[in-house]
Design a protein around this motif. Structure first.
Motif: not given
Ligand code: SAM
Length: 209
Positions: A13, A17, A27, A54, A76-77, A100-102, A117
């Motif tokens: 990620w 970005y 998104w 995220g 967020d990651a 963080a990686d959730l 979302r």
């Molecule tokens: C499609 S984007 C959506 C971003 C935000 N929720 C929005 O609605 O604008 C997916 C988001 O999830 C985060 N993400 C994906 N896998 C993740 C993880 N394992 N841990 C933390 N964040 C994660 C990505 O960095 C990204 O920002």
């Protein structure tokens, strides 16, 4: 450039970005209409602690603080995504930002309102979804609210070159497991910056046990 393994969400990620302007990612939305509607359905009060899982560079945290919410966390990651979000408005210092990686994250507190979302649908591995369910039980207060939106059954099969799981509203509610009662669910069509239509399923649930 070598593409990082999707199994390493932080580098995947971060790279995603850094390779695109935020206003151009699929998104992106200037105003988080659906997210704000879900908060209203869940009757979130400005004093309620809210976590955006995220949340990336979403405008939701800004919208919440503008509406008087005082305890907002964004996890967020990607450090870059959070930097973009923080640089956008002057009172972003009032928000707690967590890189963080959730799936590796250990929550050190609880929240009244959990918002996600377009993140849960990236968990294509059943053990990752089990980890997500455990996190909900650690991080969401009893009586608290979980609001999740994913691609729906007729939505895209991929996002950012990653395969996603698609959900009907019933499947999404069932995924959260016991201890959650449905407040409301429905569908929403997200329009990407290039005006593609992405159907989403959403559900707002209360944690009862
Ligand atoms: C499609 S984007 C959506 C971003 C935000 N929720 C929005 O609605 O604008 C997916 C988001 O999830 C985060 N993400 C994906 N896998 C993740 C993880 N394992 N841990 C933390 N964040 C994660 C990505 O960095 C990204 O920002």
């Amino acid at each position: 450039m070598q593409t990082p393994e999707p199994s390493d969400p932080r580098s995947f990620w971060e790279s995603r970005y850094r390779s695109a302007k935020i206003e151009e990612v699929s998104w992106y939305e200037p105003v988080p209409h659906l997210s704000l509607a879900l908060l209203e359905i869940g009757e979130a009060e400005p004093s309620d602690p809210v976590i955006d899982i995220g949340g990336g560079a979403s405008t939701l945290a800004e919208a919440l603080t503008t509406r008087g919410f005082t305890d907002v966390t964004v996890l967020d990651a990607s450090e870059e995504a959070l930097r973009v979000a923080q640089d956008r408005w002057p009172t972003s210092a009032d928000v707690t930002w967590r890189v963080a990686d959730l799936l590796q994250w250990q929550p050190d507190r609880t929240w009244k309102y959990w918002h996600d979302r377009a993140v849960f649908h990236f968990l294509t591995d059943s053990s990752d979804r089990e980890t997500y369910r455990k996190l909900l039980r650690q991080a969401v207060q009893i009586g608290g609210v979980v609001a999740i939106a994913t691609f729906s059954e007729d939505g895209p099969t991929m996002c950012s070159d990653l395969t996603v799981e698609r959900y009907s509203t019933e499947q999404l509610v069932a995924e959260m497991g016991p201890g959650f009662v449905l407040i409301s669910s429905g569908h929403y069509v997200h329009h990407t910056p290039s005006d593609a239509k992405q159907p989403l399923s959403w559900a707002v649930m209360r944690r009862t046990s």
